[in-house]
Enzyme design. Structure first.
Site, PDB file in Angstrom:
ATOM      1  N   ASP A 197     -89.816  29.195  49.115  1.00  0.00           N
ATOM      2  CA  ASP A 197     -89.737  28.076  50.064  1.00  0.00           C
ATOM      3  C   ASP A 197     -88.413  27.359  49.850  1.00  0.00           C
ATOM      4  OD1 ASP A 197     -90.550  25.883  51.895  1.00  0.00           O
ATOM      5  OD2 ASP A 197     -92.542  26.740  51.609  1.00  0.00           O
ATOM      6  N   HIS A 271     -87.888  27.894  56.153  1.00  0.00           N
ATOM      7  CA  HIS A 271     -88.243  27.597  54.758  1.00  0.00           C
ATOM      8  C   HIS A 271     -87.443  28.500  53.808  1.00  0.00           C
ATOM      9  CE1 HIS A 271     -91.376  24.641  55.421  1.00  0.00           C
ATOM     10  NE2 HIS A 271     -91.891  25.399  56.368  1.00  0.00           N
ATOM     11  N   GLU A 335     -92.790  26.806  61.013  1.00  0.00           N
ATOM     12  CA  GLU A 335     -91.860  25.681  60.940  1.00  0.00           C
ATOM     13  C   GLU A 335     -90.402  26.132  60.813  1.00  0.00           C
ATOM     14  OE1 GLU A 335     -94.788  22.306  58.966  1.00  0.00           O
ATOM     15  OE2 GLU A 335     -93.568  23.537  57.632  1.00  0.00           O
ATOM     16  N   GLU A 485     -96.547  19.705  47.340  1.00  0.00           N
ATOM     17  CA  GLU A 485     -95.487  18.700  47.358  1.00  0.00           C
ATOM     18  C   GLU A 485     -95.813  17.527  46.436  1.00  0.00           C
ATOM     19  OE1 GLU A 485     -95.201  20.431  51.602  1.00  0.00           O
ATOM     20  OE2 GLU A 485     -96.701  20.182  50.034  1.00  0.00           O
TER      21      GLU A 485
END
Length: 774
Positions: A197, A271, A335, A485
């Site tokens: 990522d 990512h 994303e 996160e």
């Protein structure tokens, strides 16, 4: 309340859970996930040193597992032998005989006074052993008493997964194995390992060493919720870590020994900042100073769809597929903003070359991502594997053989199934994003937000009714995702995972007809949590069974509770002080009289033997006669409102602020206010008309806090910073008009506010201000 006992087991390095005893009277005998069919019988089998273990093969992984468990934790050193006589008395038979009619991964467990038989093939035999272990009491001596029972069991879905993100924060091999142990104990079979990522590349690739020397290291990490601080603040602490290929091989074997497949994820085309920091020539701006990201969110840097990039990805995926035997190779696809591609002369020229154009459904850049994924898919297919990706891979046209993970609700999964593609359902809207909060934000560790209770994930049905029976067959499974996160430690990862993973196991395994949340949460789960508590796991402690946050009216306060963790203590107060160990321990049902025109507040907390605590619940009981109607004459519809700006923490702060606007509201929709005021508070006031004397229920669904009063008496307390939570209360009202006051504040970007009224004898309905008066 009966006692249950618990035992930690690491047989060949694994974890097996012993949670029940033969006296368990529940319909599922304490087993999680609930079996397909369970029939109790009288009597018991005595497992002892005299018992013989007979198997089709003594080298079978499941057979070795059970023998090692009995030797290591039960002091029963019984060497398995070959099954030559299934009628041998005092025997434990492990066989595949007679299982041809069982669905994949199914088993039959039969316990009689003379014999235990577990019949199953491969993983089925292993899962039968896991169920047997759950039936074993942990308090035995030289013998183990097992209740007689007949169980036939098999999973509802073939894919039963949990994802762990090790990029945002890195987790040790030992923790990954612990994660796998928990999965195996609850019959989950796919470990989705999110390995790359923006914030870190975590897998060694021999051909590209800078992926780990550079891409696995970030200089620091943003502090707290990155939305809350301007400017952002950082911890000035380097973060790094990656898995060597030898470590990955070790974990793969460890998982395979527990019949768990590992699905590796290599993110593309978005990512990808960690990879671009190591090899900037793979981006559309080779001279751009890419770096491993120190913040969270969606970034506009993506791989450039050049031959150099595809050569790189093919090399990476070749090494990945040489390590992982998984049928599925996860390619991400989520994303991925197209800003860099729109600005790139190379990408625009490639679009023209490929004949990609904007249309009503997608842009040419969306179609370019489809080209990107399909080109990678052809390579993966050439190696005998299949790709799986997040539902964005639908955009611009789905790859021919791809499996979709539907995470942005169910729409992507429905669309894919309608196109005859296989789907793994994993929507955040279904409670499957287990990085979301398990309670009010003010009462939980820092997290990404949301509000996914145990009951929410348990109630999720992965098969949408809108699909035809043939399309429903393409829903191959379900998965929960643990993004990290806001999870920097292993203890916090356990806290977010547990007990929601247990609810997931029942969603994935048990037939719909056998699911019962009351039985799961109130009867079976407490014993499993006690096992976790005794053996050092961190987990979210549910509130006391029977306790709730509400406001009711009556002359008595009845205290009838049960600890949510077996062996824990419920402490309570009725004097509005927060309960703790020094307060009254709950032992038996209690009744407190509430004098006329007074109230009592019952506050409860669960404290486990290891000292873990539940959140505090609060129940108000008011003893008031039905509130009389007030004198009100006007019929002007709508509510008056006062608007306040500022970052509030609770509704009580509103009255101390200065109003910046006032008017009449015809709706509780605050979207226009939010557009111009990212943080605000509002007070609605007016009158509601009641048509008959009775007790009325009110509730608010709000994000963030809300408080509702009728005739200045609090009826709903849903205060504090939190995601969308509904809480309610009730109040006796006489026919006529009554003063209505609603306080609400919001400090986020979503902002939900809904008010509900329950009229006796009618279903709950949403209340609109235009049904009220000012």
């Amino acid at each position: 309340m009966y006692k249950k006992f618990f035992l930690l087991f690491f047989a060949i390095g694994s974890l097996s859970i012993t949670i029940t005893n033969a006296q368990d009277s529940g319909p599922n005998m304490g087993i999680i996930p609930a079996p397909v069919s369970l029939k109790k019988a009288s009597g018991s089998f005595t497992l002892s040193r005299q018992t013989v273990i007979l198997a089709d093969s003594t080298n079978n992984k499941a057979v070795v597992f059970l023998a090692d468990y009995l030797r290591s934790k039960k002091m029963l050193n019984i060497k398995p032998g070959i099954d030559s006589n299934k009628n041998t008395p005092n025997s434990l038979i492990l066989t595949s005989a007679g299982t041809d009619s069982l669905p994949a991964e199914g088993y039959r467990l039969t316990i009689t006074p003379q014999q235990i038989t577990i019949a199953g093939k491969g993983a089925g035999l292993f899962y039968g052993i896991q169920t047997l272990i759950q039936l074993m009491p942990a308090d035995g001596g030289a013998t183990i008493q097992l209740p007689c029972v007949q169980i036939t069991d098999y999973p509802r879905f073939g894919y039963r997964g949990v994802m762990l993100d090790v990029c945002r924060h890195f987790f040790s091999v030992e923790f990954v194995k612990k994660y796998i142990d928990l999965m195996a104990a609850y019959k989950l079979n796919n470990f989705h390992w999110h390995l790359t990522d923006d914030q870190g590349w975590r897998i060694e690739i021999k051909k590209y060493p800078k992926l780990t020397t550079i891409g696995s290291q970030r200089a620091q990490t943003v502090i707290g919720n990155y939305h809350d601080r301007t400017p952002q603040q950082f911890d000035n602490t380097p973060v790094g870590g990656f898995y060597t290929q030898d470590q990955i091989r070790d974990v793969i074997k460890y998982a395979a020994d527990r019949y768990i497949n590992i699905v590796p994820e290599i993110e593309m085309p978005g990512h990808s900042e960690a990879a671009l920091a190591a090899y900037p020539e793979l981006g559309c701006e080779p001279t751009f100073p890419y770096k491993v990201s120190e913040t969270w969110g969606v970034f506009h840097d993506t791989y450039c769809p050049s031959d150099k990039t595809f050569s790189f990805l093919e090399d990476v995926l070749t090494e990945v597929m040489e390590l992982f035997p998984s049928k599925y190779i996860h390619v991400g696809g989520d994303e991925a903003p197209k800003d860099a591609w729109k600005k790139s002369a190379f990408c625009q020229k490639l679009c023209k070359k490929l004949g990609l154009k904007d249309d009503r459904n997608s842009t040419k850049e969306d179609k370019l991502q489809s080209y990107f994924i399909q080109r990678v898919e052809k390579f993966v297919n050439s190696k005998g594997r299949s790709i799986i990706g997040w539902d964005e891979i639908l955009e611009g046209g789905l790859s021919p053989n791809a499996t979709v993970m539907s995470w942005r609700g169910e729409a992507g999964g429905i669309a894919a199934a309608q196109q005859n593609h296989d789907v793994v359902m994993t929507p955040g809207s279904g409670g499957l994003y287990i990085d979301h909060s398990q309670g009010k934000l003010s009462e939980e560790p820092l997290n990404i937000g949301g509000y996914d209770l145990l009951s929410k994930i348990y109630s999720y049905n992965p098969t949408p009714a809108i699909l035809t029976p043939d399309q429903q067959k393409h829903i191959v499974g379900v998965q929960a995702n643990l993004w990290t996160e806001y999870i920097p430690t292993e203890n916090k990862a356990e806290y977010m995972l547990l007990p929601r993973m247990l609810a997931l196991s029942e969603v994935a395994w048990s037939p719909l007809a056998n699911k019962n949340y009351t039985d799961f949460a109130n009867n079976r789960l407490p014993s499993h949590l006690a096992w976790l508590d005794k053996n050092g796991f961190d987990y979210h402690v549910p509130q006391a069974i029977g306790a709730q946050d509400t406001i009711i009216f009556g002359s008595q306060l009845n205290v009838n509770l049960k600890p949510s963790v077996t062996g824990a203590t419920v402490y309570y107060t009725i004097d509005s002080y927060t309960p703790r160990e020094a307060d009254i321990p709950y032992t038996i049902p209690m009744t407190y009289n509430v004098p006329q025109d007074q109230y009592r507040e019952l506050e409860t907390i669960v404290i486990t033997p290891s000292g873990k605590r539940s959140r505090v619940t609060s129940t108000f009981v008011y003893n008031k006669s039905p509130l009389p109607a007030v004198n009100y004459q006007s019929t002007a519809s709508g509510l008056k409102y006062l608007l306040y700006t500022g970052a509030f923490n609770n509704t009580s702060e509103l009255t101390a602020a200065a109003a910046v606007d006032t008017g009449i509201a015809k709706s509780f929709n605050t979207s226009i206010i939010r557009k111009n005021n990212p943080a605000f508070g509002i007070i609605y006031s007016g009158f509601i008309r009641i048509d008959s004397d009775n007790v009325y229920g009110f509730s608010t669904l709000s994000d963030d806090g809300s408080e509702l009063s009728i005739d200045d008496i609090p009826v709903v307390k849903n205060d504090g910073k939190h995601s969308s939570i509904e809480q309610g209360g009730s109040v006796p009202l006489q026919k006529g008009y009554h003063r209505f006051t609603l306080k609400y504040f919001n400090v986020g970007t979503t902002g939900t506010l809904r008010v509900y009224l329950t009229i006796p004898g009618k279903p709950k309905g949403e209340l609109s201000p235009d049904e009220m008066y000012n």
